[in-house]
Design an enzyme around this catalytic site. Sequence first.
Site, PDB file in Angstrom:
ATOM      1  CG  ASP A 234      -1.747   1.175   1.412  1.00  0.00           C
ATOM      2  OD1 ASP A 234      -2.445   1.523   0.447  1.00  0.00           O
ATOM      3  OD2 ASP A 234      -1.460   1.835   2.435  1.00  0.00           O
TER       4      ASP A 234
ATOM      5  CB  VAL B 272      -7.225   9.090   3.285  1.00  0.00           C
ATOM      6  CG1 VAL B 272      -8.739   8.977   3.746  1.00  0.00           C
ATOM      7  CG2 VAL B 272      -6.110   9.475   4.353  1.00  0.00           C
ATOM      8  NE  ARG B 273       0.542   5.440   2.572  1.00  0.00           N
ATOM      9  CZ  ARG B 273       0.655   4.392   3.565  1.00  0.00           C
ATOM     10  NH1 ARG B 273      -0.169   3.597   3.788  1.00  0.00           N
ATOM     11  NH2 ARG B 273       1.171   4.973   4.527  1.00  0.00           N
ATOM     12  CB  ALA B 274      -5.965   5.390  -2.649  1.00  0.00           C
TER      13      ALA B 274
ATOM     14  CB  VAL C  20      -1.151   8.260  -4.215  1.00  0.00           C
ATOM     15  CG1 VAL C  20      -0.347   7.720  -5.123  1.00  0.00           C
ATOM     16  CG2 VAL C  20      -0.118   7.837  -2.720  1.00  0.00           C
TER      17      VAL C  20
END
Length: 342
Positions: free
Chosen positions: A168, A249-251, A254
């Site tokens: 991830d 919320v990393r996606a 990014v």
Amino acid sequence: MNDSPHEAAFPPAFPFTALHGQPLLQTALLIATVDPLIGGVLVEGPRGTAKSTAARALAALLPGGRFVNLPLSASEERLVGSLDLEAALQDGQVRFHPGLLARAHEGVLYVDEVNLLADGLVDLLLDVCASGVNRIERDGISHAHPARITLVGTMNAEEGELRPQLLDRFGLFVRLGDTLPPAGREAIVRARLAFDADPAAFAARLEPAQRALAARIAAARTTLPAVDFDDASHQRVAALCHAAAVEGVRADLVMLRAARAHAALDGRTRIEDGDIDAVAELVLAHRRKTDEPPHDTPQAQPQPRSDAAPPPADDAEWGALPPQAVPIQAVKNVRPLHAKKY
């Protein structure tokens, strides 16, 4: 593209503009180069799919042309560098011996078979790439240096997987196919044979295109801070990530950064839907969890098999018949089946 005095001692890298058959990989690499804080690119694919060739070609487009290969046997000290503790105690001065991260600053750090690298080193590597700073601490003495690195990791799924937590943390993900159509294979082979026959002449023919692409990357890096994240972009990205049921919320972060880099590469200061669409799969491919429903929606109930008896009900539907008992007859003279051995 290199200005190193040792350039003449080595053949030129295969030109990035001569790569064929991997447009998604090229897009991901360019985006990660414009904004290294995206978190690098993880490339999954079998051998012979130009993973290392593409990474070296990308490095040749950067001002210093730095390409650093991280071996699987590397220690943490070799990666981050070391502090001379004795000199610090005697002279009061911190002496830093640079590691591979320092050498790769403003360049490309390539990790082949990153899935076989120790988890601790992968975690450390991703920390540095996400922050752009390498910090070394030893016995109360610390040192920090910039480390804006375009990280390119490759892996073959047949040789092991990355832990989900590490997977991830890679910003972008590209899965290369096993096969190519005949026309694509022919273009790749022709280009490679021409390069191998005369690398200098091949590179010279593509020098104008290479310089134009290098200038485009440099301009995009300059334009990047001026590209705003507007409300429409936030809403579209949030909807895509929600639909993919990604964790955290990393996606989202990014995807917004990648869309901004894509817009900057196109010379624009505004993110458009096309920028988000161009990077969405690169961001979601390794994070998507569509087999799990979103937490704020009810769980889907399992559907009964078509050959199963209907469940009992207080008010039977009009025309329904109660289940009928079916006698079981003995079956004789049936030879046992054996599992086929491969």
